[in-house]
Design a protein around this motif. Structure first.
Motif, PDB file in Angstrom:
ATOM      1  N   ILE A 156      12.579 -12.857   0.728  1.00 25.88           N
ATOM      2  CA  ILE A 156      11.998 -13.212   2.032  1.00 25.88           C
ATOM      3  C   ILE A 156      11.749 -11.975   2.895  1.00 25.88           C
ATOM      4  N   ASN A 157      12.182 -10.799   2.418  1.00 27.71           N
ATOM      5  CA  ASN A 157      11.896  -9.550   3.129  1.00 27.71           C
ATOM      6  C   ASN A 157      12.223  -8.383   2.202  1.00 27.71           C
ATOM      7  N   VAL A 158      11.528  -7.254   2.430  1.00 24.11           N
ATOM      8  CA  VAL A 158      11.785  -6.030   1.669  1.00 24.11           C
ATOM      9  C   VAL A 158      11.859  -4.876   2.663  1.00 24.11           C
ATOM     10  N   TRP A 159      12.920  -4.074   2.566  1.00 26.41           N
ATOM     11  CA  TRP A 159      13.043  -2.876   3.392  1.00 26.41           C
ATOM     12  C   TRP A 159      12.255  -1.773   2.688  1.00 26.41           C
ATOM     13  N   THR A 160      10.961  -1.711   2.976  1.00 33.94           N
ATOM     14  CA  THR A 160      10.047  -0.852   2.225  1.00 33.94           C
ATOM     15  C   THR A 160      10.323   0.638   2.399  1.00 33.94           C
ATOM     16  N   ASP A 161      10.980   1.020   3.484  1.00 35.43           N
ATOM     17  CA  ASP A 161      11.254   2.448   3.674  1.00 35.43           C
ATOM     18  C   ASP A 161      12.302   2.960   2.688  1.00 35.43           C
ATOM     19  N   SER A 162      12.946   2.061   1.961  1.00 35.45           N
ATOM     20  CA  SER A 162      13.940   2.460   0.960  1.00 35.45           C
ATOM     21  C   SER A 162      13.379   2.472  -0.454  1.00 35.45           C
ATOM     22  N   LEU A 163      12.080   2.269  -0.601  1.00 30.26           N
ATOM     23  CA  LEU A 163      11.463   2.358  -1.918  1.00 30.26           C
ATOM     24  C   LEU A 163      11.302   3.827  -2.289  1.00 30.26           C
ATOM     25  N   ASP A 164      11.626   4.176  -3.513  1.00 33.29           N
ATOM     26  CA  ASP A 164      11.475   5.545  -4.011  1.00 33.29           C
ATOM     27  C   ASP A 164      10.581   5.529  -5.244  1.00 33.29           C
ATOM     28  N   ILE A 165       9.739   6.536  -5.352  1.00 29.64           N
ATOM     29  CA  ILE A 165       8.881   6.641  -6.522  1.00 29.64           C
ATOM     30  C   ILE A 165       9.597   7.483  -7.575  1.00 29.64           C
ATOM     31  N   ASP A 166       9.530   7.044  -8.804  1.00 34.01           N
ATOM     32  CA  ASP A 166      10.167   7.755  -9.908  1.00 34.01           C
ATOM     33  C   ASP A 166       9.172   8.754 -10.494  1.00 34.01           C
ATOM     34  N   LYS A 167       9.635   9.625 -11.377  1.00 33.76           N
ATOM     35  CA  LYS A 167       8.752  10.649 -11.946  1.00 33.76           C
ATOM     36  C   LYS A 167       7.586  10.028 -12.711  1.00 33.76           C
ATOM     37  N   ASP A 168       7.817   8.893 -13.384  1.00 30.31           N
ATOM     38  CA  ASP A 168       6.720   8.220 -14.085  1.00 30.31           C
ATOM     39  C   ASP A 168       5.702   7.665 -13.094  1.00 30.31           C
ATOM     40  N   GLY A 169       6.185   7.209 -11.953  1.00 29.95           N
ATOM     41  CA  GLY A 169       5.290   6.727 -10.907  1.00 29.95           C
ATOM     42  C   GLY A 169       4.459   7.851 -10.326  1.00 29.95           C
ATOM     43  N   ILE A 170       5.091   9.003 -10.110  1.00 29.02           N
ATOM     44  CA  ILE A 170       4.358  10.171  -9.608  1.00 29.02           C
ATOM     45  C   ILE A 170       3.288  10.580 -10.610  1.00 29.02           C
ATOM     46  N   ALA A 171       3.651  10.626 -11.880  1.00 24.23           N
ATOM     47  CA  ALA A 171       2.682  10.993 -12.923  1.00 24.23           C
ATOM     48  C   ALA A 171       1.515  10.017 -12.947  1.00 24.23           C
ATOM     49  N   PHE A 172       1.808   8.722 -12.797  1.00 20.95           N
ATOM     50  CA  PHE A 172       0.745   7.722 -12.796  1.00 20.95           C
ATOM     51  C   PHE A 172      -0.202   7.935 -11.619  1.00 20.95           C
ATOM     52  N   VAL A 173       0.354   8.145 -10.426  1.00 21.74           N
ATOM     53  CA  VAL A 173      -0.476   8.327  -9.224  1.00 21.74           C
ATOM     54  C   VAL A 173      -1.334   9.588  -9.348  1.00 21.74           C
ATOM     55  N   VAL A 174      -0.735  10.674  -9.814  1.00 19.27           N
ATOM     56  CA  VAL A 174      -1.478  11.932  -9.967  1.00 19.27           C
ATOM     57  C   VAL A 174      -2.625  11.742 -10.959  1.00 19.27           C
ATOM     58  N   LYS A 175      -2.341  11.088 -12.081  1.00 19.70           N
ATOM     59  CA  LYS A 175      -3.386  10.842 -13.089  1.00 19.70           C
ATOM     60  C   LYS A 175      -4.479   9.939 -12.524  1.00 19.70           C
ATOM     61  N   GLU A 176      -4.092   8.907 -11.805  1.00 19.42           N
ATOM     62  CA  GLU A 176      -5.052   7.982 -11.205  1.00 19.42           C
ATOM     63  C   GLU A 176      -5.942   8.707 -10.190  1.00 19.42           C
ATOM     64  N   ARG A 177      -5.346   9.568  -9.392  1.00 17.72           N
ATOM     65  CA  ARG A 177      -6.120  10.334  -8.400  1.00 17.72           C
ATOM     66  C   ARG A 177      -7.068  11.308  -9.082  1.00 17.72           C
ATOM     67  N   GLU A 178      -6.639  11.926 -10.177  1.00 17.14           N
ATOM     68  CA  GLU A 178      -7.519  12.826 -10.926  1.00 17.14           C
ATOM     69  C   GLU A 178      -8.707  12.062 -11.495  1.00 17.14           C
ATOM     70  N   THR A 179      -8.438  10.858 -12.017  1.00 17.54           N
ATOM     71  CA  THR A 179      -9.509  10.030 -12.559  1.00 17.54           C
ATOM     72  C   THR A 179     -10.517   9.687 -11.470  1.00 17.54           C
ATOM     73  N   ILE A 180     -10.034   9.309 -10.301  1.00 13.72           N
ATOM     74  CA  ILE A 180     -10.914   8.974  -9.184  1.00 13.72           C
ATOM     75  C   ILE A 180     -11.708  10.206  -8.759  1.00 13.72           C
ATOM     76  N   LYS A 181     -11.015  11.362  -8.678  1.00 11.55           N
ATOM     77  CA  LYS A 181     -11.690  12.604  -8.295  1.00 11.55           C
ATOM     78  C   LYS A 181     -12.787  12.949  -9.297  1.00 11.55           C
ATOM     79  N   ASP A 182     -12.486  12.824 -10.591  1.00 15.62           N
ATOM     80  CA  ASP A 182     -13.483  13.123 -11.621  1.00 15.62           C
ATOM     81  C   ASP A 182     -14.692  12.209 -11.509  1.00 15.62           C
ATOM     82  N   LYS A 183     -14.461  10.927 -11.236  1.00 10.01           N
ATOM     83  CA  LYS A 183     -15.573   9.987 -11.062  1.00 10.01           C
ATOM     84  C   LYS A 183     -16.424  10.369  -9.860  1.00 10.01           C
TER      85      LYS A 183
END
Length: 144
Positions: free
Chosen positions: A81-108
């Motif tokens: 019924i609620n999530v304390w979103t400020d306590s969410l942490d990104i893991d190294k796999d998440g960082i890698a995914f975001v970086v790759k996704e941003r590179e793909t968008i940049k390339d497009k």
């Protein structure tokens, strides 16, 4: 495979954690339950996305950031019924995914910009040749 909302959540957690961006707000996402007046359904949907991201190893968080209560939502199979979103942490796999996704968008975007630039160049070149040709023809006609 992540859907658009999951990618957006992951990108926003990346921004929040790496660049100290704003904390996540439920209303910033195009949730399926967006028009549902019951906030429990919205939080259950959002919770299902972050639980999936955690199970994939993209996010880290303790269960204590999830406020639960009432009956389990049958559609999302949780009672969040609620999530304390400020306590969410990104893991190294998440960082890698975001970086790759941003590179793909940049390339497009770079590819599309090149295509637009080449097309514009062709139009200018064709127009310039026609314009210069017209001036030459007018000059020749004017001589006779």
């Amino acid at each position: 495979m992540l859907n658009a909302i999951e990618k957006q959540i992951l990108d926003n957690v990346f921004e929040m954690q790496i660049y100290h961006g704003p904390k996540l707000k439920l209303d910033n996402y195009p949730l399926i339950e967006k028009d549902n007046p019951d906030y429990k359904s919205k939080w259950s949907e959002f919770g299902s996305y972050i639980l999936k991201l955690r199970s994939l190893g993209y996010l880290k968080f303790e269960d204590s950031i999830l406020t639960t209560g009432g009956r389990q939502n049958q559609k999302y199979r949780n009672n969040i019924i609620n999530v304390w979103t400020d306590s969410l942490d990104i893991d190294k796999d998440g960082i890698a995914f975001v970086v790759k996704e941003r590179e793909t968008i940049k390339d497009k975007l770079v590819s599309e910009a090149k295509d637009i630039g080449f097309s514009l160049y062709q139009q200018v070149k064709t127009g310039l040749v026609g314009f210069v040709g017209g001036i030459i023809v007018s000059w020749i006609i004017g001589l006779f």
